[in-house]
Design a protein around this motif. Structure first.
Motif, PDB file in Angstrom:
ATOM      1  N   GLU A  80       0.867  -1.176   0.000  1.00 29.29           N
ATOM      2  CA  GLU A  80       0.000   0.000   0.000  1.00 29.29           C
ATOM      3  C   GLU A  80       0.905   1.228   0.000  1.00 29.29           C
ATOM      4  O   GLU A  80       1.532   1.546   1.013  1.00 29.29           O
ATOM      5  N   LEU A  81       1.006   1.901  -1.151  1.00 30.41           N
ATOM      6  CA  LEU A  81       1.879   3.070  -1.253  1.00 30.41           C
ATOM      7  C   LEU A  81       1.228   4.316  -0.657  1.00 30.41           C
ATOM      8  O   LEU A  81       1.893   5.163  -0.076  1.00 30.41           O
ATOM      9  N   GLU A  82      -0.077   4.423  -0.854  1.00 34.78           N
ATOM     10  CA  GLU A  82      -0.869   5.488  -0.249  1.00 34.78           C
ATOM     11  C   GLU A  82      -2.147   4.840   0.256  1.00 34.78           C
ATOM     12  O   GLU A  82      -2.527   3.778  -0.236  1.00 34.78           O
ATOM     13  N   PRO A  83      -2.820   5.440   1.217  1.00 35.59           N
ATOM     14  CA  PRO A  83      -4.017   4.807   1.767  1.00 35.59           C
ATOM     15  C   PRO A  83      -4.988   4.339   0.671  1.00 35.59           C
ATOM     16  O   PRO A  83      -5.416   5.122  -0.167  1.00 35.59           O
ATOM     17  N   GLY A  84      -5.240   3.026   0.668  1.00 35.79           N
ATOM     18  CA  GLY A  84      -6.179   2.435  -0.292  1.00 35.79           C
ATOM     19  C   GLY A  84      -5.611   2.175  -1.673  1.00 35.79           C
ATOM     20  O   GLY A  84      -6.319   1.690  -2.544  1.00 35.79           O
ATOM     21  N   GLN A  85      -4.342   2.500  -1.898  1.00 33.97           N
ATOM     22  CA  GLN A  85      -3.741   2.312  -3.221  1.00 33.97           C
ATOM     23  C   GLN A  85      -2.606   1.284  -3.124  1.00 33.97           C
ATOM     24  O   GLN A  85      -1.522   1.602  -2.649  1.00 33.97           O
ATOM     25  N   PHE A  86      -2.895   0.069  -3.619  1.00 37.38           N
ATOM     26  CA  PHE A  86      -1.936  -1.025  -3.575  1.00 37.38           C
ATOM     27  C   PHE A  86      -1.286  -1.196  -4.941  1.00 37.38           C
ATOM     28  O   PHE A  86      -1.950  -1.039  -5.965  1.00 37.38           O
TER      29      PHE A  86
END
Length: 104
Positions: A80-86
């Motif tokens: 997960e690089l940013e919240p909710g973005q895998f």
């Protein structure tokens, strides 16, 4: 050689099931950009006679021999690089953009 983390393997197997490609190998390829960084490619494919074949975390992987020098020692992860973005990421000490992972 090349390995998957458990998170990456889980996502690859899930994608194969969703895409109707269960039983196919995950083909990995790489190319070197003019700046020396490495461009990674992957997709489900059939095994060919010349392929290097390996298994990591229950996933069958194939690599054409010409890509082995760029992919050797690489680990593929799913993070997960940013919240909710895998995203899939490639950790390769041969890539000039490589930074060893750190715990936050």
């Amino acid at each position: 050689m090349f390995k998957l983390t458990p998170a990456a393997a889980e996502q690859v197997l899930k994608a194969a099931k969703q895409g109707g490609t269960e039983g196919m190998c995950l083909r990995l390829a790489a190319g070197q950009n003019p700046d020396g960084s490495i461009d990674y490619r992957m997709g489900f494919d059939d095994l060919t006679e010349d392929d290097i074949r390996l298994t990591s975390e229950g996933v069958e992987l194939v690599i054409a021999p010409e890509f082995v020098p760029l992919l050797d020692q690489t680990t593929m992860d799913y993070v997960e690089l940013e919240p909710g973005q895998f995203h899939f990421i490639f950790l390769n000490p041969k890539d000039p953009n490589y930074h060893p992972p750190t715990e936050n």
